[in-house]
Design a protein around this motif. Structure first.
Motif, short mmCIF file in Angstrom:
data_model
loop_
_atom_site.label_atom_id
_atom_site.label_comp_id
_atom_site.label_asym_id
_atom_site.label_seq_id
_atom_site.Cartn_x
_atom_site.Cartn_y
_atom_site.Cartn_z
N ILE A 1 99.33 31.91 12.02
CA ILE A 1 98.62 30.83 11.32
C ILE A 1 99.04 30.87 9.86
CG2 ILE A 1 96.39 29.88 10.66
CD1 ILE A 1 95.23 31.17 13.17
N HIS B 1 95.75 30.76 17.95
CA HIS B 1 96.98 29.98 18.09
C HIS B 1 97.99 30.79 18.90
CE1 HIS B 1 96.61 26.45 15.33
NE2 HIS B 1 95.67 27.20 14.76
N GLU B 2 99.09 30.17 19.26
CA GLU B 2 100.18 30.84 19.97
C GLU B 2 101.20 31.43 19.00
OE1 GLU B 2 100.24 31.31 23.33
OE2 GLU B 2 98.24 30.42 23.21
N SER C 1 99.67 26.18 12.27
CA SER C 1 100.38 27.36 12.77
C SER C 1 101.85 27.08 13.02
CB SER C 1 99.72 27.82 14.07
OG SER C 1 100.47 28.82 14.71
N ASP D 1 103.02 27.57 15.80
CA ASP D 1 103.10 27.11 17.19
C ASP D 1 103.12 25.58 17.27
OD1 ASP D 1 100.46 26.34 16.73
OD2 ASP D 1 99.61 27.66 18.24
N THR E 1 100.95 23.40 16.07
CA THR E 1 99.67 22.74 16.28
C THR E 1 98.81 22.83 15.02
OG1 THR E 1 98.60 24.72 17.16
CG2 THR E 1 99.58 23.21 18.77
N SER F 1 92.82 19.48 18.79
CA SER F 1 94.11 20.11 18.52
C SER F 1 95.17 19.01 18.48
CB SER F 1 94.44 21.12 19.63
OG SER F 1 95.65 21.77 19.36
N LYS G 1 97.83 35.58 14.77
CA LYS G 1 97.56 34.35 15.51
C LYS G 1 96.07 34.00 15.61
CE LYS G 1 101.55 35.48 18.32
NZ LYS G 1 102.05 35.78 19.64
N THR H 1 93.20 24.70 10.86
CA THR H 1 94.24 25.73 10.81
C THR H 1 95.56 25.12 11.24
OG1 THR H 1 93.75 26.47 13.06
CG2 THR H 1 92.66 27.64 11.26
N LYS I 1 94.77 22.75 14.38
CA LYS I 1 93.51 22.83 15.12
C LYS I 1 92.33 22.64 14.18
CE LYS I 1 95.16 25.57 18.94
NZ LYS I 1 94.95 26.71 19.82
#
Length: 165
Positions: A72, A68-69, A90, A92, A94, A108, A50, A88, A96
């Motif tokens: 990636i 990230h959560e 991911s 999650d 998102t 984000s 992450k 990036t 970013k």
């Protein structure tokens, strides 16, 4: 031997991949993205842990540039006339945009699904997401969504590339 250690790498200039692997192996083995930018004298890695990290070849220092959560999946360098950053994507959901000089992302963006792959050719970026989604972002001035469509392909997109004719 190096091809077996790293599943996916991108080069923006020629460099022997084996020469830097010992510096980033612990991070790369957790993920599948390496971005080499010799114009910036930096190596960027994205990982399933992450995080995204930057190895500055001049100072031989490695720092974390994104968090990230979820894992990636993609990392890209963006060089625009008024900003430079690392993008990036991911699982999650998102995308970013990180200035490498700051620990916080400059922006984000939420996506409707998990990021599977992406490509950047300034002034556009394309992200393929789960459920056959394709999102086109314009990168001029400030990144923003340009168009979101469902892929006409029968199966999930896992690799994509912007062609510049």
């Amino acid at each position: 031997m190096c091809a077996n250690l790293v599943t996916n790498y991108k080069k923006t200039s020629s460099l022997c991949a084996c020469g830097f692997l010992h510096q980033v192996l612990s991070h790369v083995l957790l993920g599948d993205q390496i971005l080499i930018s010799l114009t910036e004298i930096k190596v960027f890695t994205a990982s399933c842990d992450k995080t995204a990290k930057m190895w500055d070849l001049n100072s031989n220092q490695t720092i974390q540039i994104a968090q990230h959560e979820g894992p990636i999946r993609t990392i890209h360098w963006i060089k625009a006339p008024n900003y430079s950053c690392v993008m990036t994507g991911s699982w999650d959901k998102t995308l970013k945009f990180c200035d490498t000089r700051s620990p916080n992302p400059m922006m984000s963006l939420q996506m409707p699904e998990r990021c599977y792959c992406a490509d950047v050719v300034y002034p556009m970026a394309v992200v393929a997401t789960a459920e056959r989604g394709l999102i086109v972002y314009q990168l001029e001035n400030q990144p923003s969504e340009f168009r979101c469509i469902e892929s006409p392909l029968k199966h999930q997109v896992s690799v994509g590339q912007i062609l510049n004719f």
